[in-house]
Design an enzyme around this catalytic site. Structure first.
Site, PDB file in Angstrom:
ATOM      1  N   GLN A  34       0.821  -1.208   0.000  1.00 35.81           N
ATOM      2  CA  GLN A  34       0.000   0.000   0.000  1.00 35.81           C
ATOM      3  C   GLN A  34       0.858   1.262   0.000  1.00 35.81           C
ATOM      4  OE1 GLN A  34      -2.955  -0.187   3.113  1.00 35.81           O
ATOM      5  NE2 GLN A  34      -3.650  -2.204   2.486  1.00 35.81           N
ATOM      6  N   CYS A  35       1.931   1.226  -0.738  1.00 39.86           N
ATOM      7  CA  CYS A  35       2.904   2.320  -0.804  1.00 39.86           C
ATOM      8  C   CYS A  35       2.847   2.949  -2.191  1.00 39.86           C
ATOM      9  CB  CYS A  35       4.298   1.737  -0.530  1.00 39.86           C
ATOM     10  SG  CYS A  35       5.662   2.910  -0.666  1.00 39.86           S
ATOM     11  N   GLY A  36       3.195   4.198  -2.282  1.00 45.92           N
ATOM     12  CA  GLY A  36       3.272   4.849  -3.583  1.00 45.92           C
ATOM     13  C   GLY A  36       4.313   4.212  -4.493  1.00 45.92           C
ATOM     14  N   THR A  38       4.779   0.893  -4.636  1.00 44.72           N
ATOM     15  CA  THR A  38       4.351  -0.484  -4.891  1.00 44.72           C
ATOM     16  C   THR A  38       4.419  -0.873  -6.368  1.00 44.72           C
ATOM     17  OG1 THR A  38       3.001  -0.495  -2.894  1.00 44.72           O
ATOM     18  CG2 THR A  38       2.461  -2.145  -4.560  1.00 44.72           C
TER      19      THR A  38
END
Length: 178
Positions: A34-36, A38
């Site tokens: 759920q990371c930018g 990803t």
């Protein structure tokens, strides 16, 4: 001490003895779903498929230490990686990369390559100048460590260095000691 003396558990519960990647070039990456950053999974998988047969391995280590961006179970993480990015490289169980509970592999990697590296405008690798909380702490998701065929940690890349940017270095390491 080398990475080959260590083990980790994969998301499916199987034990991975790192001596099984001896004589291979290995990219170790702490990941989050759920990371930018990803979408880097896609480039990682492309690199893996391109170079696996030449002795290249990637091991992903999901980590929830940065903004709670990996909240799922090991099974949910693997399902996400497979469904969204067709990931076929090994994914470890959720792992801590900093602090007293950091996985021994990350303790070792951080001790061998304490500062992130980045590319300057000319594309040349440069050591990161910024001060770190602790010189070896991982700063965010998708920090990458590149290990040569002899088990030496040869590069540490900042999270924003995209996998495709290090492809030439991977090719060079794969060509060494064929």
């Amino acid at each position: 001490m080398s990475i080959y003396a260590l083990t980790t558990k994969l998301s499916n519960g199987e034990e991975l003895q790192l001596n099984t990647v001896k004589d291979e070039v290995v990219l170790v990456v702490n990941t989050a779903s759920q990371c930018g950053l990803t979408p880097q999974y896609e480039e990682l998988e492309t690199l893996y498929k391109t170079y696996k047969e030449q002795g290249f391995e990637i091991i992903g280590f999901p980590c929830d230490q940065f903004g709670g961006q990996e909240p799922g179970t090991d099974e949910e993480i693997m399902e996400f990686c497979t469904a969204n990015f067709d990931v076929s490289f090994p994914i470890a169980q959720k792992t801590e990369v900093n602090g007293e509970a950091a996985h021994p592999l990350y303790q070792y990697l951080r001790s061998q390559a304490p500062a992130d590296e980045k590319f300057d405008k000319a594309g040349v690798l440069q050591r990161e100048d910024r001060d770190m909380v602790e010189s070896s702490d991982i700063q965010w998701n998708f920090t990458k460590f590149l290990v040569d065929r002899k088990g030496n940690v040869v590069h540490r890349f900042a999270p924003t260095v995209e996998p495709a940017q290090i492809e030439t270095i991977i090719e060079q390491l794969l060509a060494d000691n064929q």
